[in-house]
Scaffold this motif. Sequence first.
Motif, PDB file in Angstrom:
ATOM      1  N   PHE A  85       2.426  -2.889   3.050  1.00  0.00           N
ATOM      2  CA  PHE A  85       1.050  -2.565   2.708  1.00  0.00           C
ATOM      3  C   PHE A  85       0.450  -3.709   1.902  1.00  0.00           C
ATOM      4  O   PHE A  85       1.097  -4.258   1.023  1.00  0.00           O
ATOM      5  CB  PHE A  85       0.975  -1.296   1.851  1.00  0.00           C
ATOM      6  CG  PHE A  85       1.522  -0.082   2.529  1.00  0.00           C
ATOM      7  CD1 PHE A  85       0.711   0.699   3.323  1.00  0.00           C
ATOM      8  CD2 PHE A  85       2.846   0.284   2.379  1.00  0.00           C
ATOM      9  CE1 PHE A  85       1.210   1.818   3.955  1.00  0.00           C
ATOM     10  CE2 PHE A  85       3.354   1.398   2.997  1.00  0.00           C
ATOM     11  CZ  PHE A  85       2.539   2.170   3.789  1.00  0.00           C
ATOM     12  N   ARG A  86      -0.790  -4.017   2.209  1.00  0.00           N
ATOM     13  CA  ARG A  86      -1.567  -4.956   1.389  1.00  0.00           C
ATOM     14  C   ARG A  86      -2.799  -4.197   0.927  1.00  0.00           C
ATOM     15  O   ARG A  86      -3.705  -3.910   1.711  1.00  0.00           O
ATOM     16  CB  ARG A  86      -1.971  -6.196   2.173  1.00  0.00           C
ATOM     17  CG  ARG A  86      -2.647  -7.238   1.296  1.00  0.00           C
ATOM     18  CD  ARG A  86      -2.804  -8.555   2.064  1.00  0.00           C
ATOM     19  NE  ARG A  86      -3.091  -9.637   1.160  1.00  0.00           N
ATOM     20  CZ  ARG A  86      -4.303  -9.880   0.648  1.00  0.00           C
ATOM     21  NH1 ARG A  86      -5.306  -9.096   0.952  1.00  0.00           N
ATOM     22  NH2 ARG A  86      -4.475 -10.904  -0.172  1.00  0.00           N
ATOM     23  N   ILE A  87      -2.785  -3.811  -0.344  1.00  0.00           N
ATOM     24  CA  ILE A  87      -3.876  -3.031  -0.912  1.00  0.00           C
ATOM     25  C   ILE A  87      -4.813  -4.003  -1.597  1.00  0.00           C
ATOM     26  O   ILE A  87      -4.495  -4.546  -2.652  1.00  0.00           O
ATOM     27  CB  ILE A  87      -3.336  -1.984  -1.902  1.00  0.00           C
ATOM     28  CG1 ILE A  87      -2.340  -1.096  -1.169  1.00  0.00           C
ATOM     29  CG2 ILE A  87      -4.455  -1.165  -2.505  1.00  0.00           C
ATOM     30  CD1 ILE A  87      -1.383  -0.395  -2.057  1.00  0.00           C
ATOM     31  N   ILE A  94      -6.991  -1.338   2.929  1.00  0.00           N
ATOM     32  CA  ILE A  94      -5.541  -1.215   2.859  1.00  0.00           C
ATOM     33  C   ILE A  94      -5.027  -1.556   4.242  1.00  0.00           C
ATOM     34  O   ILE A  94      -5.352  -0.877   5.222  1.00  0.00           O
ATOM     35  CB  ILE A  94      -5.110   0.219   2.477  1.00  0.00           C
ATOM     36  CG1 ILE A  94      -5.695   0.606   1.109  1.00  0.00           C
ATOM     37  CG2 ILE A  94      -3.593   0.344   2.479  1.00  0.00           C
ATOM     38  CD1 ILE A  94      -5.516   2.068   0.763  1.00  0.00           C
ATOM     39  N   GLN A  96      -1.851  -1.876   6.707  1.00  0.00           N
ATOM     40  CA  GLN A  96      -0.474  -1.424   6.870  1.00  0.00           C
ATOM     41  C   GLN A  96       0.114  -2.030   8.132  1.00  0.00           C
ATOM     42  O   GLN A  96      -0.478  -1.958   9.201  1.00  0.00           O
ATOM     43  CB  GLN A  96      -0.413   0.103   6.969  1.00  0.00           C
ATOM     44  CG  GLN A  96       0.997   0.621   7.162  1.00  0.00           C
ATOM     45  CD  GLN A  96       1.047   2.117   7.411  1.00  0.00           C
ATOM     46  OE1 GLN A  96       0.034   2.751   7.676  1.00  0.00           O
ATOM     47  NE2 GLN A  96       2.229   2.686   7.332  1.00  0.00           N
ATOM     48  N   THR A 104      -5.753  -0.897   9.637  1.00  0.00           N
ATOM     49  CA  THR A 104      -6.510  -1.147   8.420  1.00  0.00           C
ATOM     50  C   THR A 104      -7.207   0.138   8.014  1.00  0.00           C
ATOM     51  O   THR A 104      -7.896   0.753   8.828  1.00  0.00           O
ATOM     52  CB  THR A 104      -7.549  -2.264   8.650  1.00  0.00           C
ATOM     53  OG1 THR A 104      -6.864  -3.447   9.076  1.00  0.00           O
ATOM     54  CG2 THR A 104      -8.305  -2.563   7.376  1.00  0.00           C
ATOM     55  N   ALA A 107     -10.211   1.565   1.707  1.00  0.00           N
ATOM     56  CA  ALA A 107      -9.723   1.905   0.365  1.00  0.00           C
ATOM     57  C   ALA A 107     -10.597   2.956  -0.309  1.00  0.00           C
ATOM     58  O   ALA A 107     -10.150   3.631  -1.232  1.00  0.00           O
ATOM     59  CB  ALA A 107      -9.648   0.645  -0.504  1.00  0.00           C
ATOM     60  N   LEU A 110      -9.175   6.449  -0.384  1.00  0.00           N
ATOM     61  CA  LEU A 110      -8.047   6.696  -1.279  1.00  0.00           C
ATOM     62  C   LEU A 110      -8.436   7.750  -2.319  1.00  0.00           C
ATOM     63  O   LEU A 110      -9.431   7.596  -3.025  1.00  0.00           O
ATOM     64  CB  LEU A 110      -7.657   5.379  -1.968  1.00  0.00           C
ATOM     65  CG  LEU A 110      -6.567   5.407  -3.008  1.00  0.00           C
ATOM     66  CD1 LEU A 110      -5.271   5.929  -2.427  1.00  0.00           C
ATOM     67  CD2 LEU A 110      -6.366   4.006  -3.563  1.00  0.00           C
TER      68      LEU A 110
END
Length: 174
Positions: A85-87, A94, A96, A104, A107, A110
Amino acid sequence: MLRSEEGTIVAESPLVLVCDCPGGFADTLVKLYAPFALVASILVSVIVGLRAAPFPILFVAILWTTAAAIGNRIARRSARKHGRFRIDLERGEIVQEGRGFSRTLDARELVHAATPVVAGVEGESTEPGFEPRWLVLTMKNGEELRLGKGPAHALRPVVVFLREAGVPVKGPRG
């Protein structure tokens, strides 16, 4: 921030977190079992088709195929929770990357982060406070993303990072 057998979590910048949480042991077992079960089922079906074995044996092949299909479905659903994951809270996304897929997420979807105790025998600890916990992001659609796993004290720097970035974090009891 976190390095363990179950993955790593690294802060790239004040609003970017990179998490690597590969799937569990059960996923690997299913990936090994399913091809064997399908090949064995085909062989049994051919043997029954050639009348070299009685017809009721075919039910064993059907059972193996069903178990492999159910196992693959469960493993695929579990794999959607794991991955890299790159948050990026600056960009509001985000990203994944999992086994065989990439997506993608927004965010803004969330809801919160949480640190629930791992369920089952794996979540038991001989010393209170050292139970393994998941670091989980919950999305508005109810989907959970597992960022990492470790005892509460090991997850603390990541929880602080998320709080400072404006992500609501639920405590261990919800």
